[in-house]
Design a protein around this motif. Structure first.
Motif, PDB file in Angstrom:
ATOM      1  N   GLY A 192     -20.447  -0.614  22.038  1.00  9.07           N
ATOM      2  CA  GLY A 192     -19.195  -1.299  21.717  1.00  9.07           C
ATOM      3  C   GLY A 192     -18.285  -0.468  20.840  1.00  9.07           C
ATOM      4  O   GLY A 192     -18.715   0.508  20.208  1.00  9.07           O
ATOM      5  N   ASN A 193     -17.028  -0.879  20.811  1.00 11.04           N
ATOM      6  CA  ASN A 193     -16.003  -0.258  19.989  1.00 11.04           C
ATOM      7  C   ASN A 193     -16.190  -0.803  18.560  1.00 11.04           C
ATOM      8  O   ASN A 193     -15.463  -1.667  18.090  1.00 11.04           O
ATOM      9  CB  ASN A 193     -14.650  -0.649  20.585  1.00 11.04           C
ATOM     10  CG  ASN A 193     -13.500   0.086  19.946  1.00 11.04           C
ATOM     11  OD1 ASN A 193     -13.647   1.207  19.477  1.00 11.04           O
ATOM     12  ND2 ASN A 193     -12.357  -0.547  19.901  1.00 11.04           N
ATOM     13  N   GLY A 194     -17.236  -0.299  17.905  1.00 12.67           N
ATOM     14  CA  GLY A 194     -17.722  -0.924  16.672  1.00 12.67           C
ATOM     15  C   GLY A 194     -18.675  -2.043  17.050  1.00 12.67           C
ATOM     16  O   GLY A 194     -18.640  -2.532  18.190  1.00 12.67           O
ATOM     17  N   ARG A 197     -26.279  -2.989  15.776  1.00 10.07           N
ATOM     18  CA  ARG A 197     -26.267  -1.875  14.813  1.00 10.07           C
ATOM     19  C   ARG A 197     -24.904  -1.182  14.890  1.00 10.07           C
ATOM     20  O   ARG A 197     -24.184  -1.339  15.880  1.00 10.07           O
ATOM     21  CB  ARG A 197     -27.346  -0.839  15.184  1.00 10.07           C
ATOM     22  CG  ARG A 197     -28.785  -1.360  15.073  1.00 10.07           C
ATOM     23  CD  ARG A 197     -29.433  -0.917  13.779  1.00 10.07           C
ATOM     24  NE  ARG A 197     -30.767  -1.477  13.618  1.00 10.07           N
ATOM     25  CZ  ARG A 197     -31.907  -0.792  13.763  1.00 10.07           C
ATOM     26  NH1 ARG A 197     -31.858   0.485  14.100  1.00 10.07           N
ATOM     27  NH2 ARG A 197     -33.067  -1.368  13.579  1.00 10.07           N
ATOM     28  N   THR A 198     -24.609  -0.360  13.908  1.00 14.18           N
ATOM     29  CA  THR A 198     -23.320   0.335  13.907  1.00 14.18           C
ATOM     30  C   THR A 198     -23.451   1.748  13.356  1.00 14.18           C
ATOM     31  O   THR A 198     -24.385   2.044  12.599  1.00 14.18           O
ATOM     32  CB  THR A 198     -22.286  -0.446  13.066  1.00 14.18           C
ATOM     33  OG1 THR A 198     -21.018   0.213  13.155  1.00 14.18           O
ATOM     34  CG2 THR A 198     -22.680  -0.518  11.580  1.00 14.18           C
ATOM     35  N   PHE A 210     -14.364   1.162  29.638  1.00 11.62           N
ATOM     36  CA  PHE A 210     -14.286   2.339  28.744  1.00 11.62           C
ATOM     37  C   PHE A 210     -14.066   1.888  27.300  1.00 11.62           C
ATOM     38  O   PHE A 210     -13.194   2.388  26.605  1.00 11.62           O
ATOM     39  CB  PHE A 210     -13.164   3.275  29.205  1.00 11.62           C
ATOM     40  CG  PHE A 210     -13.314   3.697  30.634  1.00 11.62           C
ATOM     41  CD1 PHE A 210     -14.398   4.478  31.034  1.00 11.62           C
ATOM     42  CD2 PHE A 210     -12.400   3.281  31.593  1.00 11.62           C
ATOM     43  CE1 PHE A 210     -14.551   4.855  32.357  1.00 11.62           C
ATOM     44  CE2 PHE A 210     -12.544   3.656  32.923  1.00 11.62           C
ATOM     45  CZ  PHE A 210     -13.631   4.443  33.306  1.00 11.62           C
ATOM     46  N   ASN A 211     -14.879   0.940  26.860  1.00 14.23           N
ATOM     47  CA  ASN A 211     -14.646   0.377  25.519  1.00 14.23           C
ATOM     48  C   ASN A 211     -14.985   1.350  24.393  1.00 14.23           C
ATOM     49  O   ASN A 211     -14.537   1.172  23.271  1.00 14.23           O
ATOM     50  CB  ASN A 211     -15.383  -0.960  25.329  1.00 14.23           C
ATOM     51  CG  ASN A 211     -16.893  -0.840  25.440  1.00 14.23           C
ATOM     52  OD1 ASN A 211     -17.401   0.060  26.106  1.00 14.23           O
ATOM     53  ND2 ASN A 211     -17.618  -1.740  24.809  1.00 14.23           N
ATOM     54  N   GLY A 239     -20.613   1.082  17.897  1.00 15.74           N
ATOM     55  CA  GLY A 239     -21.789   0.292  17.558  1.00 15.74           C
ATOM     56  C   GLY A 239     -22.513  -0.060  18.843  1.00 15.74           C
ATOM     57  O   GLY A 239     -22.047   0.282  19.937  1.00 15.74           O
ATOM     58  N   TYR A 240     -23.632  -0.738  18.720  1.00 12.30           N
ATOM     59  CA  TYR A 240     -24.382  -1.088  19.940  1.00 12.30           C
ATOM     60  C   TYR A 240     -25.285  -2.278  19.679  1.00 12.30           C
ATOM     61  O   TYR A 240     -25.523  -2.653  18.519  1.00 12.30           O
ATOM     62  CB  TYR A 240     -25.193   0.111  20.442  1.00 12.30           C
ATOM     63  CG  TYR A 240     -26.251   0.609  19.467  1.00 12.30           C
ATOM     64  CD1 TYR A 240     -27.564   0.188  19.571  1.00 12.30           C
ATOM     65  CD2 TYR A 240     -25.933   1.495  18.445  1.00 12.30           C
ATOM     66  CE1 TYR A 240     -28.536   0.648  18.686  1.00 12.30           C
ATOM     67  CE2 TYR A 240     -26.885   1.961  17.560  1.00 12.30           C
ATOM     68  CZ  TYR A 240     -28.190   1.535  17.683  1.00 12.30           C
ATOM     69  OH  TYR A 240     -29.140   1.973  16.800  1.00 12.30           O
TER      70      TYR A 240
END
Ligand code: PMP
Length: 368
Positions: free
Chosen positions: A92-94, A224-225, A257-258, A238-239
């Motif tokens: 993720g984008n963060g 998590r980040t 494409f985040n 992050g993921y």
């Protein structure tokens, strides 16, 4: 003109925009102060790994191309580091982006999520923005009361958010408490375990590693980040780690494409630089100790914290102290929106920054 407020989706009108920490440039403009210390957004005072700069330079030549939407290399790196298989990982984008993806998959009208009083403010945002209901459980010693949370579950409950440790309180829960809770939660209730500050808390006795629990609890989603101990908040990456079925659903709503190519490239290098993380965690532990001692000498208490920040109790409206600190060139975070109007949250900085904060605070308190 139409009444756009009326046209907005239910839930959206109840939201207010996220209030970030005051940017240094803004304070410079407003008060004409230079040499500002920003301890307001739980950022890594050491910055990112010094090893990423060359790679980011190389990536510039590739900027015309779309990033790898599958984050293949990053997922493989995470697998090598943690043993978690790539089909469980969602990027993720963060980690905020990942939280939103889970929310969009599972929440909507007729469902509700449960959070704790003083919980990270993005959880209500994720919940209400999709029209779901929100139940807030009173905190116990500033922390999350998991027994009361269990008792509050209804047929509508679809999601429970747990931040471990929580921001802004820094409170954490032990593995025993967490697993006792997870053992009793219905398996159709998704439990989000937000481990944004994992690296800082990992050394604490009894603190759980959520990644070791996702196999045992298919309804558990761990986030998590790289924004905190890895020092990459500006790149937004992050993921989450979850059951593959949940990851598959999140992938369906995820923008292809985040996560951008700079972030993906930097993450690979940052994850490899364990020394930098160790240094960051060590300087945090020293800074935490210094601040706790210095605050106690000033007669101030703070909530014991497992994160990279301390939440200080002033026993009275903390806004005037926040404002006075701004005039001393020190930005901390007021947390009235979290139901803690008498507290301020201060991020642990470098030894110099911590000393600046304490000096400024002393001055401000003496003047009061
Ligand atoms: N969870 C918690 C508890 C946080 O404090 C933060 C950052 N303030 C986040 C998630 C989100 O961080 P990011 O989106 O930068 O990964």
């Amino acid at each position: 003109m139409a009444d756009f407020l009326k046209l907005a989706q239910p839930g959206i009108t109840e939201l207010s925009p996220y209030q970030p920490g005051k940017p240094t440039e803004e304070l410079e403009r407003e008060l004409g102060i230079t040499n500002i210390v920003k301890l307001a957004s739980n950022e890594n005072p050491l910055g990112p790994s010094p090893k990423i700069a060359d790679e980011l330079n190389r990536q510039i030549a590739e900027l015309a191309r779309y990033p790898d939407g599958s984050a293949y290399l990053l997922k493989n790196k995470l697998e090598a580091m943690t043993g978690v298989s790539p089909d469980r990982i969602t990027v993720g984008n963060g980690s905020n982006d990942v939280l939103e993806l889970v929310g969009r998959v599972f929440l909507g009208e007729g469902t509700e999520s449960i959070i704790s009083e003083h919980a990270f403010v993005v959880y209500p945002l994720v919940t209400k923005s999709v029209g779901a209901g929100l139940k807030v459980i009173p905190a116990k010693n500033h922390g999350q009361d998991l027994e009361a949370t269990l008792a509050a579950i209804t047929d509508q409950t679809r999601m429970i958010f747990i931040a471990n440790p929580n921001n802004p309180t820094g409170t954490w829960i032990t593995e025993d408490t967490l697993t006792a809770f997870l053992d009793q939660v219905r398996d159709d209730v998704i439990v989000i375990l937000d481990e944004a500050y994992f690296e800082y808390a990992a050394g604490i006795e009894g603190y759980p590693n959520g990644l070791t629990l996702v196999d045992r609890y298919p309804n558990l989603v761990v986030t998590r980040t790289l924004s905190k101990a890895y020092g990459l908040a500006g790149l937004r990456i992050g993921y989450s780690v979850s059951n593959p079925d949940i990851a598959d659903l999140m992938n369906r709503v995820r923008q292809p494409f985040n996560v951008n190519s700079m972030s993906l490239a930097a993450a690979l290098i940052a994850l490899d630089d364990q020394e930098h993380v160790d240094r960051s965690v060590a300087i945090n532990a020293e800074g935490m100790k210094f601040l706790e001692d210095a605050l106690s000498q000033l007669g101030l208490g703070a909530i014991p914290s497992a994160g990279n920040f301390l939440t200080v109790d002033f026993g009275r409206d903390a806004m005037p102290i926040y404002d006075a600190l701004l005039h001393e060139g020190v930005i901390v975070r007021p947390i009235g929106v979290y139901g803690l109007p008498n507290h301020l949250r201060v991020t642990i900085g470098t030894p110099d920054e911590n000393a600046r904060f304490i000096d400024a605070l002393q001055k401000v308190l003496n003047a009061a």
